[in-house]
Motif scaffolding. Structure first.
Motif, PDB file in Angstrom:
ATOM      1  N   TRP A 106      -7.791   3.075  -1.711  1.00  0.00           N
ATOM      2  CA  TRP A 106      -7.671   3.853  -0.723  1.00  0.00           C
ATOM      3  C   TRP A 106      -8.173   5.590  -0.676  1.00  0.00           C
ATOM      4  O   TRP A 106      -7.299   6.247  -0.909  1.00  0.00           O
ATOM      5  CB  TRP A 106      -6.148   3.731  -0.097  1.00  0.00           C
ATOM      6  CG  TRP A 106      -5.595   2.394  -0.158  1.00  0.00           C
ATOM      7  CD1 TRP A 106      -5.809   1.650   0.747  1.00  0.00           C
ATOM      8  CD2 TRP A 106      -4.570   2.047  -0.960  1.00  0.00           C
ATOM      9  NE1 TRP A 106      -5.237   0.409   0.581  1.00  0.00           N
ATOM     10  CE2 TRP A 106      -4.461   0.522  -0.591  1.00  0.00           C
ATOM     11  CE3 TRP A 106      -4.238   2.373  -2.391  1.00  0.00           C
ATOM     12  CZ2 TRP A 106      -3.738  -0.297  -1.420  1.00  0.00           C
ATOM     13  CZ3 TRP A 106      -3.382   1.301  -3.060  1.00  0.00           C
ATOM     14  CH2 TRP A 106      -3.326   0.056  -2.523  1.00  0.00           C
ATOM     15  N   GLN A 138       1.068  -1.180   0.024  1.00  0.00           N
ATOM     16  CA  GLN A 138      -0.030  -0.044   0.037  1.00  0.00           C
ATOM     17  C   GLN A 138       0.830   1.202   0.034  1.00  0.00           C
ATOM     18  O   GLN A 138       0.646   2.141  -0.871  1.00  0.00           O
ATOM     19  CB  GLN A 138      -0.925  -0.090   1.419  1.00  0.00           C
ATOM     20  CG  GLN A 138      -1.946   1.255   1.326  1.00  0.00           C
ATOM     21  CD  GLN A 138      -2.932   1.317   2.462  1.00  0.00           C
ATOM     22  OE1 GLN A 138      -2.758   0.301   3.249  1.00  0.00           O
ATOM     23  NE2 GLN A 138      -3.463   2.550   2.629  1.00  0.00           N
ATOM     24  N   GLN A 148       0.683   3.540  -3.199  1.00  0.00           N
ATOM     25  CA  GLN A 148       0.319   5.118  -2.979  1.00  0.00           C
ATOM     26  C   GLN A 148       1.161   6.335  -3.203  1.00  0.00           C
ATOM     27  O   GLN A 148       0.625   7.151  -4.113  1.00  0.00           O
ATOM     28  CB  GLN A 148      -0.296   5.275  -1.681  1.00  0.00           C
ATOM     29  CG  GLN A 148      -1.715   4.757  -1.229  1.00  0.00           C
ATOM     30  CD  GLN A 148      -2.166   4.670   0.077  1.00  0.00           C
ATOM     31  OE1 GLN A 148      -1.560   4.291   1.251  1.00  0.00           O
ATOM     32  NE2 GLN A 148      -3.083   5.588   0.164  1.00  0.00           N
ATOM     33  N   ASP A 182      -7.270   7.937   1.905  1.00  0.00           N
ATOM     34  CA  ASP A 182      -5.780   8.308   1.825  1.00  0.00           C
ATOM     35  C   ASP A 182      -5.380   9.179   0.499  1.00  0.00           C
ATOM     36  O   ASP A 182      -4.597   9.831   0.741  1.00  0.00           O
ATOM     37  CB  ASP A 182      -4.910   6.989   1.993  1.00  0.00           C
ATOM     38  CG  ASP A 182      -4.973   6.446   3.285  1.00  0.00           C
ATOM     39  OD1 ASP A 182      -5.444   6.900   4.444  1.00  0.00           O
ATOM     40  OD2 ASP A 182      -4.951   4.994   3.404  1.00  0.00           O
ATOM     41  N   ALA A 183      -5.828   8.604  -0.460  1.00  0.00           N
ATOM     42  CA  ALA A 183      -5.807   9.450  -1.717  1.00  0.00           C
ATOM     43  C   ALA A 183      -6.351  10.878  -1.655  1.00  0.00           C
ATOM     44  O   ALA A 183      -5.415  11.721  -2.310  1.00  0.00           O
ATOM     45  CB  ALA A 183      -6.401   8.940  -2.813  1.00  0.00           C
ATOM     46  N   PRO A 209      -2.226  10.027  -5.915  1.00  0.00           N
ATOM     47  CA  PRO A 209      -3.534   9.850  -5.507  1.00  0.00           C
ATOM     48  C   PRO A 209      -4.650   9.838  -6.685  1.00  0.00           C
ATOM     49  O   PRO A 209      -5.709   9.453  -6.118  1.00  0.00           O
ATOM     50  CB  PRO A 209      -3.960  11.379  -4.561  1.00  0.00           C
ATOM     51  CG  PRO A 209      -2.809  12.371  -5.313  1.00  0.00           C
ATOM     52  CD  PRO A 209      -1.673  11.346  -5.610  1.00  0.00           C
ATOM     53  N   SER A 221      -5.283   3.998  -7.046  1.00  0.00           N
ATOM     54  CA  SER A 221      -5.336   4.670  -5.453  1.00  0.00           C
ATOM     55  C   SER A 221      -6.664   5.126  -4.962  1.00  0.00           C
ATOM     56  O   SER A 221      -7.239   5.043  -3.984  1.00  0.00           O
ATOM     57  CB  SER A 221      -4.546   5.769  -5.430  1.00  0.00           C
ATOM     58  OG  SER A 221      -3.089   5.360  -5.617  1.00  0.00           O
TER      59      SER A 221
END
Length: 276
Positions: free
Chosen positions: A234, A216, A220, A237-238, A225, A230
């Motif tokens: 996620w 991950q 990432q 998080d992105a 992002p 991504s």
């Protein structure tokens, strides 16, 4: 050819590897020889065969105890063949598979391959697989093809030629899939769902996220992002990640863990990372 892949897929899906490991390299060798003799540019028959291979190899790697099994077996049958099969067949032809019940097999198979040594050690292969998985997760025609898979295709594939074929050849059980019989025709289903547990996109995303969790941080930071992978795996998080250089420490730690793992003896040789 289609019936042969039905048998191979059922074998890989339901039998432990030790039941077929002594025969499987011969099957792979026959597949590779067939791929060698396909016409270029690919005819319709060639394209369909390559898609069958993509689905089968994806199912194979997903069902094995470790993702390193497929590169090990392919390279044992034909040295250096894994990288070609990955790029040309599993990604190249896998992207052309339309039915969702087969497309999702390609998705999780390639996602699992991203954690094998050959892919982790190659930035180009890792990016190729990441782009493939991202495009599969964000496929715009998913809704339409889901409907076609569930409603239209069983009726189309169940008419005419298949019924004639079923009555011509004996025994008819070669067409059985999961021992499921269509209640209206009393004949086996043609559209076998090899991974029924992946019933919708949310399930698929959850499985891929778990498969890629060791990578991950690297994915990432390396993909950024806005990459589809991504965004789909996620999203929180992105949205807060501005990109940056790839997290080489996380990738290096994961590579080291692969090399330090003890793998079972499968298909005639210990399954280990390429650097082990």
């Amino acid at each position: 050819t289609t019936v042969a892949f039905y048998l191979l897929n059922a074998m890989v899906r339901y039998l432990p590897p030790e039941y077929y490991e002594q025969y499987y390299p011969s099957c792979l060798n026959a597949i590779l020889e067939k791929l060698d003799h396909l016409k270029r540019p690919a005819a319709v028959e060639s394209s369909e065969f390559e898609k069958e291979v993509a689905v089968h190899l994806s199912l194979f790697v997903y069902m094995q105890p470790h993702p390193q099994v497929l590169p090990t077996v392919l390279n044992a049958v034909r040295p250096g063949s894994f990288s070609t099969i990955l790029e040309r067949t599993m990604v190249g032809s896998g992207s052309k598979v339309l039915l969702l019940q087969r497309r999702k097999v390609c998705l999780v198979g390639v996602a699992r391959l991203m954690t094998c040594q050959e892919v982790c050690n190659s930035p180009e292969a890792l990016r190729l697989c990441a782009d493939f998985v991202g495009s599969m997760l964000t496929w715009r025609n998913a809704g339409l093809l889901s409907w076609l898979s569930a409603v239209v295709m069983p009726h189309v594939l169940g008419n005419g030629g298949q019924q004639a074929e079923m009555s011509e050849y004996e025994p008819a059980f070669v067409r059985l899939h999961q021992c499921e019989v269509d209640s209206s025709t009393k004949r086996p289903h043609r559209g076998w769902d090899m991974l029924p547990e992946l019933k919708d996109k949310a399930c698929g995303v959850a499985v891929v996220r778990e498969l890629l969790s060791p990578l991950q941080g690297h994915l990432q930071s390396g993909l950024g992002p806005n990459h589809p992978l991504s965004r789909e795996l996620w999203p929180s998080d992105a949205s807060s990640n501005n990109g940056g250089s790839p997290n080489s420490d996380s990738l290096r730690d994961f590579r080291d863990s692969l090399l330090n793992d003890s793998f079972p003896v499968l298909f005639g040789s210990p399954v280990r990372g390429s650097g082990g």
